[in-house]
Design an enzyme around this catalytic site. Structure first.
Site, short mmCIF file in Angstrom:
data_model
loop_
_atom_site.label_atom_id
_atom_site.label_comp_id
_atom_site.label_asym_id
_atom_site.label_seq_id
_atom_site.Cartn_x
_atom_site.Cartn_y
_atom_site.Cartn_z
N LYS A 125 38.19 13.84 19.26
CA LYS A 125 36.96 13.43 19.90
C LYS A 125 35.98 12.97 19.05
CE LYS A 125 35.41 12.43 24.26
NZ LYS A 125 36.09 12.23 25.29
N ASP A 165 33.79 6.67 25.99
CA ASP A 165 33.38 7.90 26.82
C ASP A 165 31.90 7.70 27.22
OD1 ASP A 165 34.16 10.82 27.49
OD2 ASP A 165 32.08 11.13 26.70
P1 NDP Z 1 29.27 6.50 31.47
O1 NDP Z 1 28.43 6.51 30.34
O2 NDP Z 1 29.88 5.25 31.99
O3 NDP Z 1 28.45 7.30 32.62
C1 NDP Z 1 28.09 8.61 32.55
C2 NDP Z 1 27.28 8.76 33.86
O4 NDP Z 1 26.82 10.35 33.94
C3 NDP Z 1 25.75 8.06 33.93
O5 NDP Z 1 25.61 7.92 35.45
C4 NDP Z 1 24.87 9.05 33.30
O6 NDP Z 1 23.63 8.71 33.62
C5 NDP Z 1 25.43 10.36 33.86
N1 NDP Z 1 25.05 11.47 32.81
C6 NDP Z 1 25.19 11.41 31.48
N2 NDP Z 1 24.84 12.49 30.93
C7 NDP Z 1 24.16 13.17 32.03
C8 NDP Z 1 23.30 14.23 31.92
N3 NDP Z 1 23.22 15.16 30.82
N4 NDP Z 1 22.93 14.66 33.22
C9 NDP Z 1 23.20 13.83 34.23
N5 NDP Z 1 23.88 12.90 34.19
C10 NDP Z 1 24.37 12.26 33.15
O7 NDP Z 1 30.41 7.56 31.05
P2 NDP Z 1 31.68 7.79 31.87
O8 NDP Z 1 31.62 7.48 33.33
O9 NDP Z 1 32.72 7.26 31.01
O10 NDP Z 1 31.95 9.32 31.66
C11 NDP Z 1 31.57 10.31 32.83
C12 NDP Z 1 32.29 11.62 32.44
O11 NDP Z 1 33.69 11.47 32.60
C13 NDP Z 1 32.34 12.34 30.98
O12 NDP Z 1 32.28 13.78 31.18
C14 NDP Z 1 33.38 11.83 30.35
O13 NDP Z 1 33.52 12.77 29.22
C15 NDP Z 1 34.35 12.02 31.41
N6 NDP Z 1 35.64 11.07 31.00
C16 NDP Z 1 35.58 9.81 30.95
C17 NDP Z 1 36.58 9.09 30.68
C18 NDP Z 1 36.66 7.43 30.76
O14 NDP Z 1 37.73 7.06 30.54
N7 NDP Z 1 35.56 6.99 30.57
C19 NDP Z 1 38.04 9.68 30.57
C20 NDP Z 1 37.80 11.19 31.06
C21 NDP Z 1 36.79 11.75 31.08
P3 NDP Z 1 22.53 7.96 32.84
O15 NDP Z 1 22.90 6.40 32.72
O16 NDP Z 1 21.26 8.28 33.40
O17 NDP Z 1 22.67 8.76 31.45
#
Ligand code: NDP
Length: 445
Positions: A125, A165
């Site tokens: 990562k 991510d």
């Molecule tokens: P994105 O950046 O596309 O979206 C993240 C979302 O989560 C946004 O809505 C963001 O809001 C919100 N968010 C991020 N940090 C926080 C926080 N500290 N508190 C509240 N809301 C938060 O990321 P992904 O959708 O790709 O990833 C989401 C989760 O899924 C993560 O945990 C990631 O590790 C996991 N994941 C992702 C994969 C992938 O293929 N993308 C694979 C496996 C797991 P805002 O816009 O306000 O920041």
């Protein structure tokens, strides 16, 4: 003291300022106790001590210039945690909270997750404390170019293959890939999540969300139930949240929430495909806030809140780590929620997970439920090696098959080690066994 506790104590003593890594290590090591007791070979060969120590950690300076011409400096990281079963594989996170503890937790989880996918991928990562929010495309590009100028020395299609991510979507992968290609003069599958026209796999953007829903389907099928008509809450509104919603709608469920780091929207009428399209455009193109949804559709907006006080049948935490506390978990159970599938990594605090297990909620831990993303990344690597591109249907069939295999192996291991239904234990043991045996076979690695 058990072997797992001894190792955990050493981990905490050695790196006392890494709470997220301690949390992830504790969750995994504790649940491995039944297999460690049954097979003394793991202790005899210090497998746990080796497993908790990354093979390599790279940190580097990332200087870039903003639109005013001022120089900014961020910190870049890549954790190459374990390569026992394949090249390091795992995403890059760009978020101001990124630090070594968070990346070590994510890379550690990734080892087991990748092992569960049945594909040959090690765990890694990386990322940076850079915040893409509020930056222009030019700033994001210059940052990505500087980041890759250093990272490219340590990665490669047979060595380490990063992906996206939080904060790293298609735009960032494009800039990163472009810079890698320029410096190395190679068009290879060094990153996954690429655009469809230049080496990307169909279904990769959708894969984590779709996979989480397929995993939920598998859990429900075990009880002769389905997602049709279920009321679902989703946290987050990024990549994982959006495609979780898309698949849930396709399967007849009703989605009633999204959130971002500022607050939650609650739409009791349901977020239909047209509203979801609006969210995708709002988040992916205009990079706006979820509050704007409430303004457009007259839904309720809960500033600073997460969706867990909303009554639902199934919850899909899809934002970030530690977003479901013990109190949230209890409230979800009290209001009748009976399925939680973690799209995010480690979104449930340990006490929350215990509550779900003890109250017989169908609980899909992130390393199993969200493995669809990395699984299709693995399929993207295969397509790149073959220099072929598979159809959407083909990739989706693979994804379904892999999610079923993950569910079956986690459920099977939980059963085998005396805790049927405990998919935390099952996923950890099933993932661990393959890694540990590969490490044993490869000598002192
Ligand atoms: P994105 O950046 O596309 O979206 C993240 C979302 O989560 C946004 O809505 C963001 O809001 C919100 N968010 C991020 N940090 C926080 C926080 N500290 N508190 C509240 N809301 C938060 O990321 P992904 O959708 O790709 O990833 C989401 C989760 O899924 C993560 O945990 C990631 O590790 C996991 N994941 C992702 C994969 C992938 O293929 N993308 C694979 C496996 C797991 P805002 O816009 O306000 O920041």
């Amino acid at each position: 003291m058990s072997y797992a506790s001894e190792v955990l104590e050493k981990v905490i003593r050695r790196d006392p300022a890494q709470p997220e890594f301690h949390q992830a290590a504790q969750e995994v090591l504790e649940s491995l106790e039944p297999i460690l007791d049954r097979y003394p070979k793991y202790r005899r060969n210090s497998i746990l001590e080796r497993l908790v120590e990354p093979e390599r950690i790279i940190t580097f300076r990332v200087p870039w210039s903003d639109d005013r011409g001022d120089v900014q400096v961020n910190r870049g990281y890549r954790i190459q945690f374990n390569s026992a079963i394949g090249p390091y594989k795992g995403g890059l996170r760009f978020h101001p909270t990124v630090n070594l503890s968070i990346l070590k937790f994510l890379a550690f989880e990734q080892i087991f997750k990748n092992s569960l996918t049945t594909l040959p991928m090690g765990g890694g990562k990386g990322g940076s404390d850079f915040d893409p929010k509020g930056k222009s495309d030019g700033e994001v590009m210059r940052f990505c170019q500087s980041f890759m100028t250093e990272l490219c020395k340590y990665i490669g299609p047979d060595t380490d293959v990063p992906a996206g991510d939080i904060g790293v979507g298609g735009r960032e992968i494009g800039y990163l890939f472009g810079q890698y290609k320029r410096i190395r003069n190679e068009f290879t599958g060094v990153l996954t999540g690429k655009g469809i026209g230049w080496g990307g796999s169909k279904i990769r953007p959708e894969a984590t969300g779709y996979g989480a829903v397929y995993f939920a389907q598998n859990m429900l099928e075990g009880r002769g139930d389905s997602l049709d008509g279920k009321i679902c809450t989703i946290s987050g509104s990024g990549n994982v949240a959006q495609y979780t919603a898309e698949k849930l709608l396709e399967l007849g469920a009703k989605v009633i929430s999204f959130s971002d780091s500022n607050g939650t929207i609650y739409d009791p009428d349901g977020i239909d495909t047209e509203k979801l399209e609006y969210v995708m455009e709002l988040k992916n193109i205009h990079r706006g806030r979820i509050k704007e949804y409430a303004e457009k559709y007259g839904a309720e907006y809960r500033e600073g809140e997460r969706p867990w006080s909303i009554k639902c049948d199934c919850a899909f935490p899809s934002a970030t780590q530690n977003e479901i506390s013990a109190a949230d978990a209890q409230q979800l159970c009290d209001q009748g929620c009976y399925l939680v599938a973690e799209g995010a990594n480690m979104p449930t605090e340990p006490e929350g997970a215990h509550i779900f297990l003890s109250q017989k909620v169908l609980f899909g831990p992130g390393k199993a439920a969200n493995a669809g993303g990395v699984a299709v990344s693995g399929l993207e690597m295969s397509q790149n090696s073959q220099r072929l591109s598979w159809s959407r249907e083909e990739v989706d069939q693979y994804l379904k098959k892999i999610m079923k295999a993950i569910y079956t192996s986690a459920a099977g291991a939980a059963e085998e080690f005396g805790q049927p239904g405990n998919l935390i234990l099952g996923a950890n043991i099933a993932g661990f066994r393959k890694i540990a045996d590969a490490m044993l076979a490869q000598g002192l690695v």
